[in-house]
Design a protein around this motif. Structure first.
Motif, PDB file in Angstrom:
ATOM      1  N   UNK A 126      -1.701  24.930   8.945  1.00 42.74           N
ATOM      2  CA  UNK A 126      -2.727  24.954  10.039  1.00 42.74           C
ATOM      3  C   UNK A 126      -3.109  26.405  10.433  1.00 42.74           C
ATOM      4  N   UNK A 127      -1.553  26.877  10.796  1.00 39.52           N
ATOM      5  CA  UNK A 127      -1.995  28.129  12.037  1.00 39.52           C
ATOM      6  C   UNK A 127      -2.695  29.923  11.352  1.00 39.52           C
ATOM      7  N   UNK A 128      -3.524  29.384   9.636  1.00 45.18           N
ATOM      8  CA  UNK A 128      -3.882  30.756   9.432  1.00 45.18           C
ATOM      9  C   UNK A 128      -5.096  29.744   9.147  1.00 45.18           C
ATOM     10  N   UNK A 129      -6.701  30.452   9.514  1.00 44.51           N
ATOM     11  CA  UNK A 129      -7.390  29.775   8.218  1.00 44.51           C
ATOM     12  C   UNK A 129      -7.776  30.003   6.883  1.00 44.51           C
ATOM     13  N   UNK A 130      -8.409  29.599   6.183  1.00 44.13           N
ATOM     14  CA  UNK A 130      -8.319  29.536   4.569  1.00 44.13           C
ATOM     15  C   UNK A 130      -8.537  30.632   4.419  1.00 44.13           C
ATOM     16  N   UNK A 131      -8.631  31.870   3.063  1.00 45.55           N
ATOM     17  CA  UNK A 131      -9.332  33.216   3.008  1.00 45.55           C
ATOM     18  C   UNK A 131      -8.703  34.344   2.206  1.00 45.55           C
ATOM     19  N   UNK A 132      -8.721  35.568   2.726  1.00 45.85           N
ATOM     20  CA  UNK A 132      -7.401  35.791   1.004  1.00 45.85           C
ATOM     21  C   UNK A 132      -6.790  36.272   1.872  1.00 45.85           C
ATOM     22  N   UNK A 133      -5.503  36.020   0.683  1.00 50.63           N
ATOM     23  CA  UNK A 133      -3.825  36.332   0.904  1.00 50.63           C
ATOM     24  C   UNK A 133      -3.172  37.265   1.349  1.00 50.63           C
ATOM     25  N   UNK A 134      -4.029  38.485   1.654  1.00 54.24           N
ATOM     26  CA  UNK A 134      -3.463  39.808   2.129  1.00 54.24           C
ATOM     27  C   UNK A 134      -4.315  39.887   3.477  1.00 54.24           C
ATOM     28  N   UNK A 135      -4.741  38.771   4.026  1.00 58.74           N
ATOM     29  CA  UNK A 135      -5.016  39.259   5.635  1.00 58.74           C
ATOM     30  C   UNK A 135      -5.341  37.885   6.175  1.00 58.74           C
ATOM     31  N   UNK A 136      -4.478  37.308   7.083  1.00 55.25           N
ATOM     32  CA  UNK A 136      -4.319  35.928   7.229  1.00 55.25           C
ATOM     33  C   UNK A 136      -5.111  36.099   8.802  1.00 55.25           C
ATOM     34  N   UNK A 137      -5.476  34.814   9.606  1.00 56.12           N
ATOM     35  CA  UNK A 137      -6.487  34.888  10.285  1.00 56.12           C
ATOM     36  C   UNK A 137      -6.178  33.722  11.235  1.00 56.12           C
ATOM     37  N   UNK A 138      -5.294  33.641  12.097  1.00 55.55           N
ATOM     38  CA  UNK A 138      -5.590  32.647  13.050  1.00 55.55           C
ATOM     39  C   UNK A 138      -6.933  32.675  13.818  1.00 55.55           C
ATOM     40  N   UNK A 139      -7.471  31.405  14.219  1.00 54.18           N
ATOM     41  CA  UNK A 139      -8.257  31.221  15.130  1.00 54.18           C
ATOM     42  C   UNK A 139      -8.204  30.117  16.457  1.00 54.18           C
ATOM     43  N   UNK A 140      -7.969  31.344  17.573  1.00 54.90           N
ATOM     44  CA  UNK A 140      -7.165  30.847  18.792  1.00 54.90           C
ATOM     45  C   UNK A 140      -8.569  30.064  20.076  1.00 54.90           C
ATOM     46  N   UNK A 141      -8.594  29.259  20.361  1.00 55.64           N
ATOM     47  CA  UNK A 141      -9.553  28.520  21.228  1.00 55.64           C
ATOM     48  C   UNK A 141      -9.286  28.278  22.362  1.00 55.64           C
ATOM     49  N   UNK A 142      -9.958  28.148  23.331  1.00 59.53           N
ATOM     50  CA  UNK A 142      -9.869  28.258  25.247  1.00 59.53           C
ATOM     51  C   UNK A 142      -8.866  26.539  25.009  1.00 59.53           C
ATOM     52  N   UNK A 143      -7.766  26.630  25.703  1.00 64.92           N
ATOM     53  CA  UNK A 143      -6.693  25.793  26.103  1.00 64.92           C
ATOM     54  C   UNK A 143      -5.884  24.583  25.221  1.00 64.92           C
ATOM     55  N   UNK A 144      -5.683  25.619  23.987  1.00 62.05           N
ATOM     56  CA  UNK A 144      -5.204  26.060  22.857  1.00 62.05           C
ATOM     57  C   UNK A 144      -3.985  26.655  23.515  1.00 62.05           C
TER      58      UNK A 144
END
Length: 114
Positions: A78-96
């Protein structure tokens, strides 16, 4: 620090996003002391030895923080969104809450071989 990156962050519309971008930028500098930063493709990119280490992206309701060279990272579900394994992306939201310590450790690990 690169003035274009500073200007980019200052131009972000939401105050919480400005704060988050500044914290992420500092996290990158703390994690990769020799990092270079620049604006590329309209976003702040952070490089080590000329190779991408991280990027910050903003959108209307979130900030994303991407770590490159990340295929070997083990991160909590749940830390990173699904996608390419060589680039991991965290979606950060207000208040979280953001686990900066974890992101910093992952960034150090991913950038160690750059």
């Amino acid at each position: 620090m690169n003035q274009e990156v500073t200007d980019f962050i200052k131009s972000v519309q939401q105050p919480w996003q400005i704060e988050l971008c500044n914290q992420l930028r500092q996290l990158v500098h703390d994690s990769i002391p020799e990092v270079q930063e620049r604006i590329q493709y309209g976003k702040p990119h952070f490089l080590k030895n000329g190779k991408y280490a991280a990027v910050i992206t903003t959108a209307k309701g979130w900030v994303t923080f991407s770590i490159f060279n990340a295929a070997e990272l083990e991160a909590p579900d749940g830390l990173f969104e699904a996608g390419k394994p060589e680039r991991r992306t965290a979606k950060l939201l207000e208040g979280k809450p953001v686990d900066y310590e974890l992101l910093g450790a992952l960034l150090k690990q991913a950038s160690a071989t750059l």
